[in-house]
Design a protein around this motif. Structure first.
Motif, mmCIF file in Angstrom:
data_model
loop_
_atom_site.group_PDB
_atom_site.id
_atom_site.type_symbol
_atom_site.label_atom_id
_atom_site.label_comp_id
_atom_site.label_asym_id
_atom_site.label_seq_id
_atom_site.Cartn_x
_atom_site.Cartn_y
_atom_site.Cartn_z
ATOM 1 N N ALA A 1 49.065 50.892 33.418
ATOM 2 C CA ALA A 1 47.768 50.430 33.928
ATOM 3 C C ALA A 1 47.327 49.091 33.350
ATOM 4 C CB ALA A 1 46.705 51.491 33.642
ATOM 5 N N THR A 2 48.144 48.445 32.557
ATOM 6 C CA THR A 2 47.751 47.188 31.917
ATOM 7 C C THR A 2 47.326 46.108 32.913
ATOM 8 O OG1 THR A 2 49.253 47.701 30.096
ATOM 9 C CG2 THR A 2 48.466 45.441 30.249
ATOM 10 N N PRO A 3 47.984 45.936 34.064
ATOM 11 C CA PRO A 3 47.528 44.904 35.009
ATOM 12 C C PRO A 3 46.076 45.081 35.449
ATOM 13 C CG PRO A 3 49.746 45.606 35.574
ATOM 14 C CD PRO A 3 49.249 46.540 34.515
ATOM 15 N N ILE A 4 45.579 46.303 35.482
ATOM 16 C CA ILE A 4 44.173 46.540 35.836
ATOM 17 C C ILE A 4 43.261 45.916 34.778
ATOM 18 C CG2 ILE A 4 42.416 48.308 36.230
ATOM 19 C CD1 ILE A 4 44.673 50.179 37.136
ATOM 20 N N VAL A 5 43.612 46.131 33.513
ATOM 21 C CA VAL A 5 42.816 45.581 32.415
ATOM 22 C C VAL A 5 42.822 44.058 32.469
ATOM 23 C CG1 VAL A 5 42.503 45.529 29.912
ATOM 24 C CG2 VAL A 5 43.380 47.604 31.018
ATOM 25 N N ASP A 6 43.992 43.477 32.720
ATOM 26 C CA ASP A 6 44.102 42.021 32.807
ATOM 27 C C ASP A 6 43.187 41.460 33.888
ATOM 28 O OD1 ASP A 6 46.028 42.319 30.908
ATOM 29 O OD2 ASP A 6 47.587 41.194 31.957
ATOM 30 N N ARG A 7 43.230 42.075 35.050
ATOM 31 C CA ARG A 7 42.452 41.536 36.167
ATOM 32 C C ARG A 7 40.958 41.714 35.938
ATOM 33 N NH1 ARG A 7 44.634 41.527 42.353
ATOM 34 N NH2 ARG A 7 43.510 39.621 42.913
ATOM 35 N N LEU A 8 40.580 42.823 35.322
ATOM 36 C CA LEU A 8 39.176 43.049 35.004
ATOM 37 C C LEU A 8 38.670 42.016 34.004
ATOM 38 C CD1 LEU A 8 36.611 44.794 35.182
ATOM 39 C CD2 LEU A 8 37.570 46.211 33.342
ATOM 40 N N MET A 9 39.484 41.716 32.990
ATOM 41 C CA MET A 9 39.086 40.754 31.965
ATOM 42 C C MET A 9 38.929 39.344 32.539
ATOM 43 S SD MET A 9 41.313 41.848 28.600
ATOM 44 C CE MET A 9 40.693 40.416 27.677
ATOM 45 N N LEU A 10 39.791 38.998 33.480
ATOM 46 C CA LEU A 10 39.821 37.617 33.974
ATOM 47 C C LEU A 10 38.953 37.396 35.203
ATOM 48 C CD1 LEU A 10 43.624 36.905 33.479
ATOM 49 C CD2 LEU A 10 41.735 35.999 32.134
ATOM 50 N N GLU A 11 38.765 38.429 36.039
ATOM 51 C CA GLU A 11 38.035 38.235 37.294
ATOM 52 C C GLU A 11 36.792 39.103 37.413
ATOM 53 O OE1 GLU A 11 40.720 38.749 40.534
ATOM 54 O OE2 GLU A 11 41.878 36.944 40.073
ATOM 55 N N GLY A 12 36.676 40.101 36.544
ATOM 56 C CA GLY A 12 35.521 40.972 36.615
ATOM 57 C C GLY A 12 35.634 42.002 37.727
ATOM 58 N N LEU A 13 34.507 42.641 38.021
ATOM 59 C CA LEU A 13 34.473 43.706 39.035
ATOM 60 C C LEU A 13 34.374 43.106 40.429
ATOM 61 C CD1 LEU A 13 32.159 46.282 37.257
ATOM 62 C CD2 LEU A 13 34.556 46.641 37.900
ATOM 63 N N ARG A 14 35.487 42.670 40.928
ATOM 64 C CA ARG A 14 35.565 42.117 42.277
ATOM 65 C C ARG A 14 36.408 43.045 43.152
ATOM 66 N NH1 ARG A 14 36.375 35.550 41.581
ATOM 67 N NH2 ARG A 14 34.540 35.186 40.246
ATOM 68 N N PRO A 15 36.288 42.911 44.475
ATOM 69 C CA PRO A 15 37.058 43.799 45.361
ATOM 70 C C PRO A 15 38.560 43.775 45.107
ATOM 71 C CG PRO A 15 35.365 42.637 46.597
ATOM 72 C CD PRO A 15 35.345 42.056 45.222
ATOM 73 N N ALA A 16 39.091 42.594 44.687
ATOM 74 C CA ALA A 16 40.532 42.496 44.466
ATOM 75 C C ALA A 16 41.003 43.430 43.353
ATOM 76 C CB ALA A 16 40.912 41.046 44.132
ATOM 77 N N LEU A 17 40.093 43.779 42.430
ATOM 78 C CA LEU A 17 40.478 44.672 41.344
ATOM 79 C C LEU A 17 40.939 46.019 41.882
ATOM 80 C CD1 LEU A 17 40.599 45.357 38.296
ATOM 81 C CD2 LEU A 17 38.208 46.077 38.478
ATOM 82 N N TRP A 18 40.275 46.493 42.926
ATOM 83 C CA TRP A 18 40.627 47.808 43.471
ATOM 84 C C TRP A 18 41.977 47.789 44.163
ATOM 85 C CZ3 TRP A 18 37.996 51.031 40.961
ATOM 86 C CH2 TRP A 18 36.706 50.689 40.538
ATOM 87 N N LYS A 19 42.377 46.636 44.629
ATOM 88 C CA LYS A 19 43.734 46.527 45.170
ATOM 89 C C LYS A 19 44.765 46.765 44.058
ATOM 90 C CE LYS A 19 46.937 43.383 47.534
ATOM 91 N NZ LYS A 19 48.002 43.636 46.534
ATOM 92 N N THR A 20 44.521 46.174 42.890
ATOM 93 C CA THR A 20 45.438 46.379 41.769
ATOM 94 C C THR A 20 45.424 47.832 41.310
ATOM 95 O OG1 THR A 20 45.175 44.085 41.041
ATOM 96 C CG2 THR A 20 45.993 45.648 39.417
ATOM 97 N N VAL A 21 44.237 48.469 41.333
ATOM 98 C CA VAL A 21 44.166 49.886 40.990
ATOM 99 C C VAL A 21 45.038 50.700 41.932
ATOM 100 C CG1 VAL A 21 42.653 51.909 40.881
ATOM 101 C CG2 VAL A 21 41.880 49.717 39.934
ATOM 102 N N ARG A 22 44.937 50.428 43.234
ATOM 103 C CA ARG A 22 45.771 51.153 44.210
ATOM 104 C C ARG A 22 47.252 50.865 43.981
ATOM 105 N NH1 ARG A 22 41.619 49.359 47.688
ATOM 106 N NH2 ARG A 22 42.949 47.679 48.481
ATOM 107 N N ASP A 23 47.583 49.604 43.653
ATOM 108 C CA ASP A 23 48.983 49.246 43.401
ATOM 109 C C ASP A 23 49.550 50.044 42.231
ATOM 110 O OD1 ASP A 23 49.030 47.398 45.450
ATOM 111 O OD2 ASP A 23 48.590 45.675 44.149
ATOM 112 N N VAL A 24 48.751 50.159 41.161
ATOM 113 C CA VAL A 24 49.224 50.884 39.976
ATOM 114 C C VAL A 24 49.355 52.377 40.277
ATOM 115 C CG1 VAL A 24 48.652 51.550 37.610
ATOM 116 C CG2 VAL A 24 48.327 49.174 38.355
ATOM 117 N N CYS A 25 48.409 52.934 41.035
ATOM 118 C CA CYS A 25 48.515 54.350 41.426
ATOM 119 C C CYS A 25 49.802 54.600 42.197
ATOM 120 C CB CYS A 25 47.315 54.753 42.267
ATOM 121 S SG CYS A 25 45.753 54.904 41.370
#
Length: 613
Positions: free
Chosen positions: A350-374
Motif C-alpha cells: 500500500a505504499t503508493p497510496i501513502v506517497d500520493r496522499l503526501m504529495l497530492e492530498g485528498l484528490r480524486p486521483a488518490l482513489w484510483k491508486t487505492v483501487r489499483d493497490v486493491c
C-alpha cells in the motif's frame, strides 16, 4: 572476458617503476597513462578513452547522453581549460567506467560511474595506493597480505540489506558506484559525485503515454549502445518481464544475441514455454537447459574472486551451462536482467497510496491508486486502507537496518561499527515509496559484477545503466502500479513489442526448487562444512541452530534453505581466502593458511564423488 586494470598512486616517483615492473610480469597489463605520481595499467579487454588534454584517462565504455553514441575523448569544460572533466562524465555521459584525472593542482581523482559496471577496489600501504578491478590484480604488486575480516562477514549476514565500502578482506575497500577517491599526495578520501536522491522527482504522470515513451527510449538507447559495443553475446531470458525487455531492446538495436534459459526439474521453475514465445516473437535463437546438481560443488565458492562472500551455489550450475553455450558461440559476454525488479519499482503493497496522499492530498486521483493497490494485492478496501495508515504512521524507515539473525550467534556482526551506505539513510519529507525505490537501487548494485575471472563470461546488467536508473527514479510509485499491475510503466513501455503472455504475467517461477534439491543432495556435506568449519570456529554461526534445521528432512516451511546455502557458500569462500587465493599463477599469502589446511583434501574427495572438477 572482463576488463582488468590497475591504478597506482605514489608521492615518491622512485617507487612506481618497480610496481609497474611487477604488474607487467602478468603479461596482460600494460601502461596506458602515467605521470610522475600516477600509473594506470590495463589489459587488452579494457577500452581506454582520453580525458581532457592528457590530464587523465577513462577505463571502460563511455556513451553520450543525447545520442547514446560511443565517446572516444572527453574535452575540458568550456568554462575553463583547468576545470575538472569529471562533472562532464556524470552530467553528459554514461557508461561502465572508472575515470582517473590529475588536476592542475596535482590533486588526483578516481571516479567510478554510478552503474557500478566496472568494479573498483583499493588498498593503501606505506604511502602507495592501488585501485584495481579485483583483489587478485592488487595482489600482483604485493601490497596486500590477505586476512579474512570475520566480523565483517557476520555483519553482512546480520544486515543483508546494508552495503558499505568495507569488504571481508582486511585492508580492502570498495570505491562505491557514483563516488570518487580524492588524493592530494597525502590524504585519501572519498566524495559522492552522484546520488539517486537527486533524481527522485515528483513528476506528474498526467500523460502515461509520454512516460512510457521516455522509459522505452531510454532503455532501448542504453541497451542498444551496450549491445553494439560488445558484439557477439548471450542474453539470459527467464520468461519474465525484465530479461524479456533486454532481449527485445538488443534485437531492436540490430544485435543478434543467443538467448539462454535454464529451468528446474520442478514445474514451478520451468519457464521455457515463455522463453520460447519470446524468442519466437523476436526471431532470436534460444538455448534451453536444466539446472543440475552435478554442476555444483558446495565446497567451492560460487564467486571466489570477489572480496565478499556473496555467491549463490545454484549459480554454479547456471554459469556452467552459460559458459558451455558461450564457448560454442564464441562469446565471452552475457546480458542479464539483474536488478530489474528494483529499477522498475516492483512494489506489492500500500505504499503508493501513502506517497500520493503526501504529495497530492485528498484528490480524486488518490482513489484510483487505492483501487489499483486493491486489485494488485487482491486485498479488500479495508485491508489496504489499514495497511496504508500503518505505513503513514511509521514515518521514514530503512530496510538497511533490518536484521536477519538466523543461524548466527548473538555477537556475530555486532562487535564493531560498520559505516553504512550514505544513500540508505532515509530523507526527511521524502515519501516512503520513493525512499524504498532508492534503497532497492543501492542494494542491487552488488549483483552487477559477476565472478570477475577470465574463465567466466563477463556479466552485463544493462538495467543498472545510469540513464535508466535516473529515468525510473523520476517516476512516482503510484505510476508503477497503475492499472493494478506491478512494474506498470515498464510494461506499458514495451506493450506491442513483447508477446502479451510476457507483458501480462505478474508472477513467475525461479530457482527455488533447484535450491531445495541442492540442499537435499548435499545435506551431509553442508552439515559437516558448517558444523566443523571456520565460520563456526570464529564465532559467526550457531552450530545448534544449523544442526536443528539440517536434521529436518520434511518439506521446507520457510526459506531457511536459501540462508543455509548462502552460509555454506560463505564457508567455502573463507576457506578459499584463508588458504590463499591465486591472483595469477601464484598465490596471495594469508595468516589463516594453516587454520584449515586439510580443506583441500575434503574438497577434492567431494569433487570426485560428485563428478565435478
Amino acid at each position: 572476458m572482463a576488463a582488468n586494470y590497475l591504478i597506482l598512486l605514489s608521492e615518491d616517483p622512485a617507487i612506481l617503476p618497480g610496481l609497474i615492473a611487477r604488474a607487467s610480469r602478468t603479461g596482460s597489463l600494460g601502461v596506458v597513462f602515467a605521470t610522475d605520481r600516477v600509473a594506470v595499467m590495463a589489459d587488452a579487454a579494457c577500452p581506454t578513452i582520453s580525458l581532457g588534454s592528457d590530464r587523465g584517462i577513462v577505463l571502460g565504455r563511455l556513451f553520450g547522453r543525447s545520442d547514446y553514441a560511443p565517446i572516444t575523448s572527453v574535452d575540458p569544460p568550456c568554462t575553463s581549460p583547468d576545470a575538472s572533466c569529471l562533472p562532464v562524465l556524470i552530467e553528459r555521459c554514461w557508461g561502465s567506467y572508472v575515470a582517473i584525472e590529475q588536476g592542475a593542482d596535482r590533486e588526483t581523482a578516481v571516479l567510478r560511474d554510478p552503474s557500478g559496471g566496472l568494479p573498483a577496489y583499493y588498498v593503501s600501504s606505506n604511502g602507495v595506493h592501488a585501485i584495481a578491478s579485483d583483489v587478485a590484480t592488487i595482489g600482483v604488486v604485493d601490497l596486500l597480505r590477505v586476512e579474512v575480516d570475520w566480523e565483517n562477514i557476520g555483519f553482512q549476514f546480520r544486515f543483508p540489506n546494508q552495503r558499505s565500502e568495507s569488504t571481508a578482506i582486511r585492508g580492502v575497500r570498495e570505491l562505491l558506484p557514483g563516488f570518487a577517491l580524492i588524493w592530494d599526495g597525502a590524504m585519501l578520501q572519498t566524495e559522492a559525485r552522484w546520488s539517486p536522491w537527486d533524481h527522485v522527482a515528483n513528476r506528474m504522470v498526467s500523460d502515461p503515454v509520454g512516460t512510457a515513451n521516455r522509459v522505452r527510449t531510454t532503455i532501448e538507447g542504453c541497451i542498444g549502445a551496450l549491445g553494439r559495443s560488445y558484439g557477439n553475446m548471450l542474453a539470459g531470458v527467464s520468461g519474465g518481464l525484465d530479461s524479456s525487455i533486454i532481449a527485445a531492446a538488443l534485437a531492436r538495436a540490430g544485435c543478434e544475441p543467443h538467448c539462454v534459459t535454464v529451468a528446474t526439474q520442478h514445474p514451478e521453475g520451468d519457464e521455457r514455454h515463455y522463453a520460447r514465445q519470446l524468442c519466437s516473437a523476436l526471431k532470436l535463437p534460444l538455448h534451453e537447459a536444466q539446472f543440475a546438481t552435478a554442476h555444483v560443488d558446495p565446497c567451492r565458492p560460487s564467486a571466489p574472486f570477489l572480496p565478499r562472500p556473496i555467491g549463490e551455489p545454484f549459480l554454479q550450475s547456471y554459469d556452467h551451462i552459460a559458459r558451455a553455450i558461450g564457448d560454442a558461440q564464441a562469446t565471452g559476454t552475457i546480458f542479464r536482467g539483474n536488478g530489474g525488479d528494483a529499477v522498475f519499482c516492483f512494489m506489492q503493497n500500500a505504499t503508493p497510496i501513502v506517497d500520493r496522499l503526501m504529495l497530492e492530498g485528498l484528490r480524486p486521483a488518490l482513489w484510483k491508486t487505492v483501487r489499483d493497490v486493491c486489485r494488485m494485492t487482491e486485498s479488500s478496501l479495508a485491508t489496504v486502507l489499514f495497511s496504508a495508515l500503518r505505513k503513514a504512521m511509521a514515518g521514514p524507515t530503512s530496510s538497511a537496518n533490518r536484521q536477519d539473525e538466523r543461524f548466527l550467534l548473538p555477537a556475530a556482526g555486532t562487535g564493531s561499527a560498520h559505516a553504512g551506505h550514505p544513500w540508505l539513510v532515509p530523507r526527511s519529507g521524502v515519501p516512503p515509496g520513493r525512499a524504498t525505490h532508492v534503497q532497492w537501487v543501492v542494494r542491487v548494485q552488488r549483483f552487477a559484477e559477476g565472478n570477475r575471472h577470465q574463465a567466466d563470461l563477463e556479466l552485463i546488467c544493462p538495467l543498472l545503466s545510469q540513464p535508466i536508473i535516473e529515468e525510473c527514479l523520476a517516476i512516482p510509485s503510484w505510476a508503477w502500479v497503475a492499472g493494478g499491475i506491478n512494474r506498470s510503466a515498464a510494461r506499458s513501455a514495451f506493450a506491442g513489442v513483447l508477446p502479451p503472455s510476457v507483458i501480462e504475467r505478474t508472477v513467475k517461477g525461479g530457482p527455488d526448487a533447484f535450491c531445495i534439491e541442492l540442499l537435499d543432495a548435499y545435506r551431509d556435506i553442508i552439515r559437516e562444512q558448517l558444523m566443523d568449519g571456520l565460520l563456526a570456529a570464529r564465532g559467526v554461526i550457531d552450530r545448534r541452530a544449523v544442526e536443528r534445521s539440517l536434521s529436518n528432512l520434511g518439506p521446507p516451511r520457510n526459506n531457511d534453505y536459501l540462508r543455509l546455502l548462502a552460509l555454506a557458500d560463505a564457508e567455502a569462500w573463507v576457506r578459499h581466502w584463508s588458504i590463499g587465493a591465486a591472483p595469477a599463477d601464484g598465490r596471495l599469502s594469508g595468516p589463516d593458511a594453516a587454520v584449515r589446511s586439510e580443506e583441500s583434501a575434503g574438497r577434492s574427495s567431494h569433487s570426485a564423488a560428485s563428478g565435478t572438477t
